[in-house]
Design an enzyme around this catalytic site. Sequence first.
Site, PDB file in Angstrom:
ATOM      1  N   ARG A  47     -11.437  -0.178  13.969  1.00 45.55           N
ATOM      2  CA  ARG A  47     -11.069   0.648  12.824  1.00 45.55           C
ATOM      3  C   ARG A  47     -11.825   0.170  11.593  1.00 45.55           C
ATOM      4  NH1 ARG A  47      -4.786   0.960  10.858  1.00 45.55           N
ATOM      5  NH2 ARG A  47      -5.334  -1.073  10.016  1.00 45.55           N
ATOM      6  N   MET A  89      12.171  24.438   4.311  1.00 45.29           N
ATOM      7  CA  MET A  89      11.446  23.664   3.308  1.00 45.29           C
ATOM      8  C   MET A  89      12.385  22.835   2.430  1.00 45.29           C
ATOM      9  SD  MET A  89       8.763  24.935   0.382  1.00 45.29           S
ATOM     10  CE  MET A  89       7.691  25.787   1.525  1.00 45.29           C
ATOM     11  N   TYR A  93      16.002  29.798  10.483  1.00 40.57           N
ATOM     12  CA  TYR A  93      14.798  30.546  10.848  1.00 40.57           C
ATOM     13  C   TYR A  93      14.705  30.737  12.357  1.00 40.57           C
ATOM     14  CZ  TYR A  93      12.872  30.330   6.143  1.00 40.57           C
ATOM     15  OH  TYR A  93      12.668  30.491   4.809  1.00 40.57           O
ATOM     16  N   LYS A 130       0.840  -1.210   0.000  1.00 37.89           N
ATOM     17  CA  LYS A 130       0.000   0.000   0.000  1.00 37.89           C
ATOM     18  C   LYS A 130       0.872   1.256   0.000  1.00 37.89           C
ATOM     19  CE  LYS A 130      -0.312  -0.326   5.023  1.00 37.89           C
ATOM     20  NZ  LYS A 130      -1.136  -0.835   6.150  1.00 37.89           N
TER      21      LYS A 130
HETATM   22  C1  PLP Z   1      -0.429  -1.872   6.804  1.00 39.15           C
HETATM   23  C2  PLP Z   1      -1.094  -3.139   7.164  1.00 39.15           C
HETATM   24  C3  PLP Z   1      -0.369  -4.334   7.256  1.00 39.15           C
HETATM   25  C4  PLP Z   1       1.136  -4.393   7.192  1.00 39.15           C
HETATM   26  O1  PLP Z   1       1.612  -4.052   8.462  1.00 39.15           O
HETATM   27  P1  PLP Z   1       3.186  -3.962   8.782  1.00 39.15           P
HETATM   28  O2  PLP Z   1       3.210  -3.584  10.210  1.00 39.15           O
HETATM   29  O3  PLP Z   1       3.716  -2.893   7.891  1.00 39.15           O
HETATM   30  O4  PLP Z   1       3.770  -5.284   8.501  1.00 39.15           O
HETATM   31  C5  PLP Z   1      -1.052  -5.511   7.460  1.00 39.15           C
HETATM   32  N1  PLP Z   1      -2.403  -5.501   7.601  1.00 39.15           N
HETATM   33  C6  PLP Z   1      -3.124  -4.375   7.564  1.00 39.15           C
HETATM   34  C7  PLP Z   1      -4.593  -4.443   7.751  1.00 39.15           C
HETATM   35  C8  PLP Z   1      -2.505  -3.147   7.354  1.00 39.15           C
HETATM   36  O5  PLP Z   1      -3.215  -2.029   7.344  1.00 39.15           O
END
Ligand code: PLP
Length: 372
Positions: A140, A314, A261, A47
Amino acid sequence: MLSWGFFVAIQMFMTASSLSINLTAIANNWRLLNQQSATAETAAVVKANAYGLGAAQISSALWQAGCRCFFVAHLEEAAELRSVLPEAEIHVLNGLTSDPTDYLGLEIQPILNSLDQIALWSKHDPGTRCFIHIDTGMARLGLDAEETEDLVDNPDLLKGLKQPWLMSHLASAEEADNLENDLQLEQIAQVKRQLGLPTCFANSSGIFLGPDYHFELLRPGVALYGANPTPGKPNPMQTVVSLTCPIIQIRDIPKGQPVGYNGTWRADTVKRIATVPLGYADGFARTHSSDNQQARTHLYWQGQAVPVVGRVSMDLVTLDITEIKAPAPQVGDALELLGPNQSLDQLAASCGTIGYEILTSLGRRYARTYID
Ligand SMILES: *Cc1c(COP(=O)(O)O)cnc(C)c1O
């Protein structure tokens, strides 16, 4: 026309920032995770553009290593991945959030996060493996306790799905002693017994909680990219990312001179300051700024820690190179932000975040080099 001499001179002078991503290390990391279980299959979470590193290159490398099952967060990410991996199994964690035909056309599988999603998808089920997300403690996504109970009481709700699997997600897997892990494990194991379905549970850290957590499919993300899934213990993963940035100017400043800054850091004696093109627009968070006189974050030069002084701006950051031993760094020399001297986790700790956020922030402006 410009002569070659001109190009050579410019090139020698302007070493570019370099973000390099080691695809062999990623493949080795996937194999190492896969070896943690004698029987479970190992998927990969890619992802957010493979945690910022480039989903196309990384997913291809993982496919070549033997990975066949991929998880992304969004349908759009899945569609991009489909163009790279025509034969892979692709699952969308965020679930069935648009028209089922949008998924079916690309042979993409939404995770089913509610009884409504199960009912809707059942009308279209293409017969491939699909995951029903059971919320065991994150509040969630997934079926909550009530919906899970409904499902367990009415397993017929699944009769429209040819290959249903269960999945759940650990809230505190990187805290090996956290009792929540055991509670979540008990819950998913119970639903698994009641419904008699294969199960996907462990993320990166979950894999290292032991075989009870493995079930039939592992689902690692961050460990593939080199972060330590076992905080407090040696990192079993290979380093994937290295990032170096060149010094573009050096100046000597007198005692009392403020730097950056708001002049939050001041030279308490004569100092030598190096400026490097790395700023919060590059994902180098402003929280890496020094806490007045006290540096939080370092870059590295020939193994020596070089403190960040003043505020991160930046596009630039300033470093105190006064104390750096010979050979003194010169304009054009590259300082290491990530690499053998500073791990993702160390850099993350220096500004109060986690390796995940470092990865997904870094490199917005750099050319990436992929090493095979
Ligand atoms: C991001 C995610 C993972 C991967 O988790 P890691 O800690 O990066 O290995 C697995 N399952 C779900 C539902 C996630 O959102």
